[in-house]
Each structure stands twice: as structure tokens, then as C-alpha cells.
Design a protein around this motif. Structure first.
Motif, mmCIF file in Angstrom:
data_model
loop_
_atom_site.group_PDB
_atom_site.id
_atom_site.type_symbol
_atom_site.label_atom_id
_atom_site.label_comp_id
_atom_site.label_asym_id
_atom_site.label_seq_id
_atom_site.Cartn_x
_atom_site.Cartn_y
_atom_site.Cartn_z
ATOM 1 N N VAL A 247 24.641 -9.928 -11.173
ATOM 2 C CA VAL A 247 24.549 -8.723 -11.907
ATOM 3 C C VAL A 247 24.744 -8.870 -13.273
ATOM 4 O O VAL A 247 24.069 -8.310 -13.862
ATOM 5 C CB VAL A 247 25.898 -7.710 -11.283
ATOM 6 C CG1 VAL A 247 26.149 -6.365 -12.257
ATOM 7 C CG2 VAL A 247 25.616 -7.312 -9.898
ATOM 8 N N ARG A 248 25.585 -9.726 -13.635
ATOM 9 C CA ARG A 248 25.642 -10.232 -15.058
ATOM 10 C C ARG A 248 24.450 -10.815 -15.798
ATOM 11 O O ARG A 248 24.151 -10.537 -16.699
ATOM 12 C CB ARG A 248 26.723 -11.264 -15.189
ATOM 13 C CG ARG A 248 27.087 -11.567 -16.829
ATOM 14 C CD ARG A 248 28.395 -12.308 -16.696
ATOM 15 N NE ARG A 248 28.922 -12.488 -18.272
ATOM 16 C CZ ARG A 248 28.433 -13.211 -19.049
ATOM 17 N NH1 ARG A 248 27.601 -14.309 -18.498
ATOM 18 N NH2 ARG A 248 28.849 -13.494 -20.352
ATOM 19 N N LEU A 249 23.693 -11.478 -14.863
ATOM 20 C CA LEU A 249 22.312 -11.959 -15.457
ATOM 21 C C LEU A 249 21.257 -10.911 -15.526
ATOM 22 O O LEU A 249 20.503 -10.599 -16.540
ATOM 23 C CB LEU A 249 21.671 -12.901 -14.383
ATOM 24 C CG LEU A 249 20.370 -13.541 -14.559
ATOM 25 C CD1 LEU A 249 20.223 -14.194 -15.971
ATOM 26 C CD2 LEU A 249 19.962 -14.353 -13.505
ATOM 27 N N ARG A 250 21.398 -9.873 -14.599
ATOM 28 C CA ARG A 250 20.351 -8.849 -14.837
ATOM 29 C C ARG A 250 20.902 -7.925 -15.946
ATOM 30 O O ARG A 250 20.004 -7.464 -16.416
ATOM 31 C CB ARG A 250 20.687 -7.885 -13.226
ATOM 32 C CG ARG A 250 19.759 -6.759 -13.497
ATOM 33 C CD ARG A 250 20.008 -5.902 -12.401
ATOM 34 N NE ARG A 250 21.097 -5.030 -12.280
ATOM 35 C CZ ARG A 250 21.943 -4.373 -11.817
ATOM 36 N NH1 ARG A 250 21.538 -4.214 -10.268
ATOM 37 N NH2 ARG A 250 22.746 -3.530 -11.771
ATOM 38 N N GLU A 251 22.294 -7.747 -16.231
ATOM 39 C CA GLU A 251 22.707 -6.814 -17.311
ATOM 40 C C GLU A 251 22.232 -7.578 -18.801
ATOM 41 O O GLU A 251 22.062 -6.803 -19.696
ATOM 42 C CB GLU A 251 24.217 -6.466 -17.419
ATOM 43 C CG GLU A 251 24.172 -5.596 -16.089
ATOM 44 C CD GLU A 251 25.966 -4.958 -15.920
ATOM 45 O OE1 GLU A 251 26.504 -5.863 -16.774
ATOM 46 O OE2 GLU A 251 26.109 -4.231 -15.438
ATOM 47 N N ASN A 252 22.128 -9.001 -18.710
ATOM 48 C CA ASN A 252 21.960 -9.772 -19.818
ATOM 49 C C ASN A 252 20.479 -10.370 -19.811
ATOM 50 O O ASN A 252 20.279 -11.571 -20.466
ATOM 51 C CB ASN A 252 22.822 -10.884 -20.079
ATOM 52 C CG ASN A 252 24.244 -10.063 -20.294
ATOM 53 O OD1 ASN A 252 24.794 -9.676 -21.596
ATOM 54 N ND2 ASN A 252 25.147 -10.068 -19.628
ATOM 55 N N SER A 253 19.577 -9.532 -19.340
ATOM 56 C CA SER A 253 18.334 -10.287 -18.986
ATOM 57 C C SER A 253 17.717 -10.579 -20.330
ATOM 58 O O SER A 253 16.823 -11.608 -20.380
ATOM 59 C CB SER A 253 17.287 -9.301 -17.982
ATOM 60 O OG SER A 253 17.375 -8.283 -18.657
ATOM 61 N N TYR A 259 16.807 -16.926 -25.089
ATOM 62 C CA TYR A 259 16.993 -18.306 -25.156
ATOM 63 C C TYR A 259 16.351 -19.311 -24.277
ATOM 64 O O TYR A 259 16.588 -20.469 -24.019
ATOM 65 C CB TYR A 259 18.575 -18.395 -24.552
ATOM 66 C CG TYR A 259 19.741 -18.071 -25.632
ATOM 67 C CD1 TYR A 259 19.805 -18.823 -26.608
ATOM 68 C CD2 TYR A 259 20.433 -16.802 -25.663
ATOM 69 C CE1 TYR A 259 20.836 -18.784 -27.534
ATOM 70 C CE2 TYR A 259 21.602 -16.470 -26.561
ATOM 71 C CZ TYR A 259 21.364 -17.336 -27.717
ATOM 72 O OH TYR A 259 22.466 -17.057 -28.499
ATOM 73 N N ARG A 260 15.537 -18.838 -23.452
ATOM 74 C CA ARG A 260 14.786 -19.522 -22.271
ATOM 75 C C ARG A 260 15.890 -20.230 -21.384
ATOM 76 O O ARG A 260 15.955 -21.186 -21.165
ATOM 77 C CB ARG A 260 13.956 -20.491 -22.762
ATOM 78 C CG ARG A 260 12.854 -20.108 -23.766
ATOM 79 C CD ARG A 260 11.919 -19.381 -22.819
ATOM 80 N NE ARG A 260 10.530 -18.915 -23.572
ATOM 81 C CZ ARG A 260 10.403 -17.713 -24.261
ATOM 82 N NH1 ARG A 260 11.321 -16.692 -24.376
ATOM 83 N NH2 ARG A 260 9.161 -17.724 -25.112
ATOM 84 N N GLY A 261 16.805 -19.274 -20.868
ATOM 85 C CA GLY A 261 18.154 -19.666 -20.321
ATOM 86 C C GLY A 261 17.883 -19.841 -18.662
ATOM 87 O O GLY A 261 18.834 -20.130 -18.137
ATOM 88 N N GLU A 262 16.661 -19.641 -18.084
ATOM 89 C CA GLU A 262 16.519 -19.566 -16.804
ATOM 90 C C GLU A 262 17.026 -20.933 -16.155
ATOM 91 O O GLU A 262 17.557 -20.864 -14.874
ATOM 92 C CB GLU A 262 14.825 -19.397 -16.346
ATOM 93 C CG GLU A 262 14.594 -18.051 -16.955
ATOM 94 C CD GLU A 262 13.912 -18.072 -18.319
ATOM 95 O OE1 GLU A 262 13.960 -19.243 -18.719
ATOM 96 O OE2 GLU A 262 13.719 -16.840 -18.757
#
Length: 613
Positions: A247-253, A259-262
Motif C-alpha cells: 500500500v505504501r508503494l502504491r501511495e508513493n508511486s 528515483y527509479r527505485g523499482e
């Protein structure tokens, strides 16, 4: 850009000692969790439903007694080739089966109704305590417990459902035992055998076989399955952590994409899921052992009474109907005595949910008492007064430090006093990390760490605009008017403040339902917060870096707007930019503290606060 191959997830795996603690039964605390509903204002409806469900359970047990007697008569009719009795017994079975179906359906329906009533009451109670006294905030500050959302949503459901399922199952087993033990005693008859030159006679021997069989099975099941309680506790925790990270990843997509943080996010999610998988592997091993015990126990129970009763049957001392009745009665008695074995898997999940709720409840109680673990400084006292000003008396700010810690950094800001009168304009500035936001929290009355007194006007309305405002999921009107409902203001007024804060493009979307924290840019969110201030007209407006995402022209326009619209409101701004200074006539400056502690090792406090005109 290098691709990370691994990510360390904060927090070690739960040690064996912690697993043993999580596996404890904690019966007294569990009963304290169950009892309040049955003494609550909803107890009459709950007890009425419970009584009806219990009556249905008793009715089903009585139907099983009728079926047991039917078995004896039916198989005797088959043995005697009595076709007339055969037809009559089939009709009787149809009636018995029909009543059984109606009772079973009704029991399931009203049990589910009772489960929801109980869950609704407990959810409301936990929500009241979690949100009351801002316990939700204090728990997050001290990390007293993990994933309160999961405990309220999932653990409460598992607890109420499991409590009813297990308790009604136990009641059913007790009633079944009482109903069938006499039948089994009389049908099985005595057994005799020679021992030491004498003859030993055991009356109702099948009853004793059933008791011994159930006791042995229960002991083995508990020894094999007890670790499952702690493992289930951990599984819920790891699942909730993984879901929260998603959920946090979705909210900070957007920032992750910028950042290309994938790769890092993928590695972090993989590490968290690795905990789920590792714990699941342990669950699999213990569940396999428990399933082996339960399956072997239940399967052997099918033929066990036939094996034991076979000598009497083949000796002509028992009819086929009597044999089938005894087998059925043994199954009922053995099943009733085996409630613990048969329900162990359900009991494990329920007890894990109960333990998580017990821990959560205790964390809420600690937060309500403000019994935080920090060193060297007493709690800040927050007092409501009839005065129109905010007064800080010998206020010292500190950081939450565990009691076991020897860190000298608990104290942050030296004691100072301050009065903020209506209509005053205060600018708070200082180095990053000096505790300016801590002062904002103390003004809000939500920061207990430190000493001194914060006197807040009882009748005054305070509004805080943090750097990143909270926007609830809902309509734009609800997000704009928060914490009021969107319907508390007219559409014309909402549209007006949107236009005044340069958000005129949103005036036609007031009824649109969305996650506005993802829909709006940081700058739009900060302008929406200023629109919120225009709507609510607070007596005290506190801005904590509330214009950090705005350009200087827009920032100046927002300040001119609130200063002009709220001439009698006190405005306290935490800001780094010098451009906002012209909107304030008083300053509170954080400066490095002078002096050291008694041993000359480190400053006793990091900063001191001075007033400037």
C-alpha cells in the motif's frame, strides 16, 4: 545505476523466546477480552440470539439421538427382512432429516448474525479507545504494537467468529456426551476377562474405551500442535507488514518512479515476502504433523468400536441393529470427547488472534495513561483554560528514549516560557532537526515528552497545517472541509475558497470521489490546506513548513490571503525561507545551547529558544 541484490528488512526475526511468549494461552486476559460485550448495552440482544442458537444446538443433538435410535430399529428391520417396517422407517427418516436441515440452516444463519453484532460492538469499542486520547498517535510514536489496522479489521473478526464457533462446538459436545453416554453404556454392556486367577468385569466398557481414546488423542494433538499458536501470530504480523508495504508503494508511486527505485522496492518486498514464506514453511511442518495425528485419530475411530464390539456380536450376544447403534453412539461420545482434538486447528488461529488483540489493548491502555518509556524528563502537562491566549510555562522538549537507554540526547530544548495572544504573528525558525516540529506538536497537546505546562484556550479553535496535509479518501468537498464534513459548508463557499487559493480548476469536482493525496500535487495539496483555513477561520493557525512546495509568489499570495481574511487569528509559522518574515512581527529562534552536562561530555540540551521582536 547499480541494481541491489538484497535489502535488509528492519527488525530481526522473532526469537525462540518471543515465539514461546506468543504461544502462551493467557486465559485470564482472553476472558477479560470476551466478557465486556456480555455486560454491555447490547447484551440483551446478544444473549437473546445466543439463547436461540443454543436452543437450536440442543435441538440438533436431540435429532441425533432420534437418528441413533432409528439406526437400531432400521438395521434390525433389515436383518429380519421386515419390508413394512423398512418403508415406515424411511418415512420417519425423511421427517427427521427435514427437521435437521431446518435446524442446521437456522443455527448457521443466527450464529452469523450474532458474530456480526459482537464484532460490531468490539470494533466500535476498540476504535473508540484507539482514537480516544490520540492513542493511535502515541502508539505509532513508540512502536508499541504493529499493524493496528490489521488487528482491528482481521483479528477482531477472527476472534469473534472463533469464539462463537469454539464455544458452541464445546457446548454441543457436552450435550452430546450427556445424551449418548447413557446409550453407549447400556448398549455396550459389560466385558469380563480373567486376571490373576479371578474374573474382572468392566460395565459399560465402550464408554471407558472412548474416554481413553479421546484423552490420548488430545494430549498428542496438544504436544504436536502447540507451536502453531506462535507461528500463526507471526504469520499475521508478516502478512500485515507485506500488505502495508504494498500500500505504501502504491501511495508513493510517483517518487519511487522518479528515483527509479523499482529494483530496491522489489528487493524489499521480496525480503518481506521471504519472511512470510519462511514462517509458512514452519506452519506447514507443524500442520502436517497435526493433520497426521487428527486424520489417523478420526479414521481409526471409525473401525475402533467395531473391532472392540466384534467378539460380542459374533458370539451372538448383540444384534446387527445393536451393533450399529453402539457404533453410532460410540462415534457420538468419542466425537464429543474429541472436541479439543477436532477443534485444535481452529483453536490455534483463534488464540493467535486473541493474543494479538490482548497486546493491542494493552498498548492502547499504556497510551491512554501516557505511560511512555523515556528517561530523565517528566511528561508535559496540557491544561485547558478560559484565557484567550496560549501560554507555555517552563516548557522543556525532549525526544522519546527507552528507559533502558543511557543516551544523553533525551532532552532537546531547554525550558522556556511564551505567551501567544490572539492576532499575533509568530515566526519560528532555526536549523533543521532542532525541534521546531516538536514545538508544533506540543502546541497541539499531542507531545508528552518533556516537562512544563502547555495552557490551551478551551473555547479557541486551533488549526494545524503541516508540510504534508492529510486528505481523506472521499469527495473533494470532504477533503477540503476536513475535519468537518463536506456538507458543513455550502458549495458556493467551497468553490469560492478554491478560487481564492488558485485552485479554480477544481471547482467542478467537489462531488468527485477519489484519493486526493495521490491526485493532487504537493503544491496543490498545500494550497488546499490554506483553503481549509479560510473555511474554518481558526483562532490559532499553526503552519509547519506549509508553503515548502510553493513558489515565492504563490507563497506570498497565500500568506496575504490568510493574514487579510483572519485579522484576529494568531498565526504561528515554522519556516526556513526569509520571504515569509515580512508577514510576522515576532520571532522565536532556536539557537545552539550553551553549557555541558555535569561530566562535561555532551550538552545537556541541544538547543535553547529566544524571543525576538
Amino acid at each position: 545505476m547499480s541494481t541491489p541484490t538484497s535489502v535488509t528488512v528492519p527488525g530481526p526475526a522473532v526469537p525462540v523466546r518471543a515465539l514461546e511468549i506468543q504461544s502462551r494461552l493467557r486465559l485470564a486476559a482472553t476472558w477479560a477480552l470476551i466478557k465486556p460485550y456480555w455486560k454491555s448495552e447490547d447484551r440483551k440482544a446478544g444473549l437473546g440470539l445466543l439463547a436461540f442458537v443454543v436452543a437450536l444446538n440442543l435441538g440438533i443433538v436431540y435429532i441425533n439421538v432420534l437418528l441413533n435410535e432409528w439406526n437400531r430399529v432400521f438395521y434390525n428391520a433389515l436383518e429380519q427382512h421386515d419390508y413394512a417396517a423398512f418403508k415406515t422407517l424411511l418415512i420417519r427418516f425423511s421427517w427427521i432429516a427435514a427437521f435437521f436441515i431446518v435446524a442446521a440452516i437456522s443455527r448457521q444463519y443466527y450464529t452469523m448474525m450474532l458474530q456480526m453484532r459482537w464484532r460490531t460492538w468490539m470494533t466500535g469499542r476498540f476504535m473508540d479507545h484507539w482514537l480516544g486520547h490520540q492513542a493511535y498517535y502515541r502508539i505509532e510514536q513508540t512502536h508499541a504494537t504493529d499493524n493496528p489496522d490489521q488487528r482491528i479489521a482481521d483479528d477482531l473478526r477472527s476472534f469473534t467468529d472463533g469464539a462463537l464457533t469454539l464455544s458452541l462446538g464445546l457446548l454441543n459436545s457436552v450435550v452430546t456426551l450427556v445424551s449418548f453416554v447413557g446409550i453407549l453404556w447400556s448398549v455396550s454392556g459389560p466385558i469380563s476377562f480373567a486376571l490373576g486367577g479371578g474374573e474382572i468385569v468392566i460395565p459399560g466398557y465402550m464408554v471407558w474405551f472412548a474416554v481413553g481414546y479421546a484423552v490420548i488423542g488430545s494430549l498428542v494433538a496438544h504436544l504436536v500442535g502447540r507451536p502453531l499458536i506462535g507461528l500463526s501470530f507471526q504469520q499475521e504480523q508478516y502478512e500485515a507488514d507485506f500488505r502495508f508495504t504494498l500500500v505504501r508503494l502504491r501511495e508513493n508511486s510517483e517518487p519511487v518512479a522518479l528515483y527509479r527505485g523499482e529494483p530496491t522496492e522489489k528487493a524489499g518486498l521480496g525480503a518481506r515476502f521471504g519472511r512470510i514464506r519462511a514462517n509458512w514453511n514452519q506452519l506447514m511442518r507443524y500442520t502436517r504433523r497435526l493433520t497426521f495425528v487428527n486424520s489417523g485419530y478420526s479414521q481409526f475411530a471409525i473401525i475402533f468400536p467395531l473391532i472392540v464390539a466384534a467378539p460380542r456380536y459374533f458370539a451372538g450376544k448383540m444384534t446387527l441393529g445393536g451393533l450399529m447403534q453402539m457404533s453410532s453412539a460410540f462415534g457420538q461420545v468419542q466425537g464429543a470427547l474429541s472436541w479439543f482434538v477436532d477443534s485444535y486447528s481452529t483453536l490455534v488461529g483463534w488464540k493467535a488472534a486473541a493474543n494479538r488483540l490482548i497486546d493491542f489493548q494493552e498498548a492502547i491502555r499504556i497510551a491512554e495513561r501516557q505511560d511512555q518509556e523515556h528517561t530523565g524528563v517528566r511528561d508535559i502537562e496540557v491544561v485547558s483554560t478560559d484565557d484567550a491566549s496560549i501560554r507555555l510555562d517552563a516548557l522543556a522538549l525532549a525526544l522519546p528514549t527507552p528507559r533502558r537507554s543511557s543516551s544523553a540526547q533525551a532532552a532537546l530544548v531547554a525550558p522556556f516560557s511564551l505567551t501567544i495572544a490572539p492576532g499575533e504573528r509568530w515566526l519560528v525558525n532555526g536549523p533543521s532537526g532542532c525541534g521546531k516540529s516538536v514545538l508544533v506538536r506540543a502546541l497541539a497537546g499531542i507531545w508528552p515528552y518533556g516537562s512544563g505546562t502547555v495552557e490551551l484556550p478551551r473555547a479557541a479553535r486551533m488549526l494545524f497545517l503541516p508540510q504534508r496535509s492529510y486528505l481523506p479518501i472521499g469527495t473533494l468537498a470532504d477533503a477540503l472541509a476536513y475535519p468537518d464534513a463536506g456538507t458543513a459548508h455550502s458549495s458556493e463557499r467551497l468553490q469560492q475558497v478554491l478560487r481564492e487559493t488558485r485552485l479554480g480548476q477544481l471547482t467542478g469536482q467537489l462531488d468527485v470521489l477519489d484519493n486526493w493525496s495521490l491526485r493532487l500535487s504537493p503544491g496543490e495539496q498545500q494550497r488546499l490546506a490554506f483553503a481549509r483555513a479560510l473555511l474554518q477561520k481558526p483562532d490559532f493557525l499553526v503552519l509547519d513548513e506549509a508553503t515548502s512546495a510553493l513558489d515565492e509568489d504563490t507563497e506570498a499570495a497565500m500568506y496575504e490571503l490568510v493574514v487579510g481574511a483572519l485579522p484576529r487569528s494568531a498565526i504561528i509559522s515554522v519556516a526556513h525561507r526569509s520571504t515569509v518574515a515580512r508577514f510576522h512581527d515576532k520571532r522565536l529562534r532556536y539557537l545552539p545551547a550553551d553549557g555541558v552536562d555535569g561530566q562535561g561530555l555532551a550538552p545537556a540540551v541541544s538547543y535553547r529558544v529566544v524571543h525576538e521582536a
